[in-house]
Design an enzyme around this catalytic site. Structure first.
Site, PDB file in Angstrom:
ATOM      1  CE1 TYR A 142      -3.622   2.598   0.716  1.00 58.47           C
ATOM      2  CE2 TYR A 142      -2.232   3.315   2.534  1.00 58.47           C
ATOM      3  CZ  TYR A 142      -3.322   3.522   1.700  1.00 58.47           C
ATOM      4  OH  TYR A 142      -4.098   4.650   1.845  1.00 58.47           O
ATOM      5  CG  ASP A 237       5.950   3.584   0.526  1.00 62.58           C
ATOM      6  OD1 ASP A 237       6.300   4.266   1.517  1.00 62.58           O
ATOM      7  OD2 ASP A 237       4.763   3.352   0.241  1.00 62.58           O
ATOM      8  CE  LYS A 265       2.780   4.659   8.402  1.00 55.10           C
ATOM      9  NZ  LYS A 265       1.476   5.075   8.895  1.00 55.10           N
TER      10      LYS A 265
END
Length: 427
Positions: A142, A237, A265
């Site tokens: 994702y 990613d 994050k």
């Protein structure tokens, strides 16, 4: 009715599904979401003032534990001077320099406000820099909710993907090739057929959005080799893994250098922030230097940057990652031993402060293998642990996270709770 249930009922009248991000709704496990009122260290408290040991950690950012006093102080000090300027600050330069210093693949970096924004722009940049349209992504990875990334594999090995979300026209994903994670032969075949048209490969170098799935031997090396041979860009990613699995992310663990990296994050310490960066010759295609447009009113937000700078400094403490990895292994090894003592098919894996648990005999290596695990048994385990005061991710397809505040006593309490929960599963 519990306070959590009251809030969920109320929220469902004004917010779609009662939540502002789908997995929070507990749809995949059933039951009522916990509405968090406060957090400290390894704990969260819900609206009924019940305490839980937290292994979600805001889905990764809380690597120092919740409400770390130095991070909170940095946020407070920054907020006093204003919440947003829409103009450059010295702190933006400082955090950019810190990221470049820590990740050898970064020569230039652009700050944004979320991981989705980072990955979306990195792909646009790759297309603009190469003049190509096609991209490769992997089933189960994702990369945010941009249209071209909400896609599942087609019916054949090299068919292009189909949208997985309403509102995404098929032509938006027409240039997206979807391959099974860890399938090196399919990667080679895709480049053999479409190599001159492929702008980039984007990959979670350690997957965390189909639970934790590590790259098989040679998988990432194949991506690097094929991209280099065909003039495509390799995008790591590391929104989830960046500074979570080690001081240089997955690229530091593997020695593989991507052309572009996306981050979020941990680099915000719990505040909304994202970044993408990489080779200078590629990054110079971004406006105002080049023709690939990207902008954001809140990019480089001073409060978020202050939290990020402080977090990155604290992560540089000697032995930080060794201790984090050790605590995470204590958790996964303990859970595995406990489950097997109760005769339950179970496995677990970890890297740095990130872990996966699976109701399967072997650690999975793909989305199909994760899906083949006993998902129903996970749901029962999730609620049994919730009743015991331990909060795992409310989905069998999500990785878990340990913080530096999960000390031996916290791990021991978790394993004692798991022993009781596994005992219930065995009956």
């Amino acid at each position: 009715m519990s306070r959590n249930a009251e809030l969920f009922e109320r929220a469902s009248r004004s917010i779609p599904g009662g939540v502002n991000s789908p997995v929070r709704a507990f749809r995949s496990v059933g039951g009522t979401p916990r509405f968090v009122t406060r957090a400290q260290g390894p704990y969260i408290w819900d609206a009924d003032d019940r305490r839980y040991i937290d292994y979600v950690g805001s889905w990764g950012p809380a690597i120092l534990g919740h409400a770390h006093p130095e991070v909170v102080s940095a946020v407070q000090q920054a907020a006093v001077h204003g919440l947003s300027y829409g103009a450059p600050t010295e702190a933006e330069v400082q955090i950019a320099e810190m990221l470049i210093e820590r990740l050898p693949s970064l020569e230039m970096v652009r700050l944004v406000s979320s991981g989705t924004e980072a990955t979306m722009t990195a792909i646009r940049l790759a297309r603009g820099a190469t003049g190509r349209n096609k991209i490769i992504k992997f089933e189960g990875c994702y990369h945010g909710h941009a249209d071209s990334l909400l896609v599942k594999a087609g019916s054949g090995l090299l068919t292009f993907g189909n949208p997985t979300s309403a509102g995404v026209p098929p032509e938006f994903v027409a240039h997206t090739i979807v391959i099974d994670y860890n399938d090196t032969e399919a990667v080679r075949a895709a480049f053999a057929e479409h190599g001159k048209d492929i702008a980039c490969v984007i990959v979670e170098p350690i997957a965390g959005n189909m639970n934790l799935v590590k790259p098989a031997a040679g998988f990432l090396e194949t991506l690097r080799t094929e991209c280099t041979a065909h003039g495509a860009l390799l995008i790591f990613d590391e929104v989830m893994t960046g500074f979570r699995v080690g001081p240089q992310g997955v690229q530091g663990l593997t020695g593989i250098k991507p052309d572009l990296t996306t981050l979020a994050k941990v680099i915000g310490g719990g505040m909304p922030i994202g970044a993408f960066g990489g080779r200078a010759d590629v990054m110079k295609h971004i406006a105002p230097l080049g023709g690939v447009y990207q902008a954001g009113t809140l990019s480089g937000n001073p409060v978020a940057v202050a939290a990020g700078i402080t977090t990155l400094k604290l992560l540089s403490a000697p032995g930080f990652y060794e201790h984090l990895a050790s605590q995470t292994r204590k958790l996964t090894d303990g859970l595995t031993a406990c489950a097997r003592a109760h005769g339950i098919a179970f496995s677990a894996d970890s890297v740095g402060g990130m872990f996966g648990i699976y109701f399967a005999d072997q650690v999975p290596g793909s989305l199909a293998e994760v899906s083949a695990s006993n998902i129903e048994r996970f749901k029962v385990f999730f609620h049994a642990m919730l009743d015991e005061g331990v909060y795992f991710a409310p989905s069998a397809y999500e990785a878990g996270f340990v913080s530096s505040t999960h000390d031996d006593a916290v791990i021991a309490a978790t394993l004692a709770a798991a022993d009781r929960a596994f005992g219930k599963l065995g009956n």
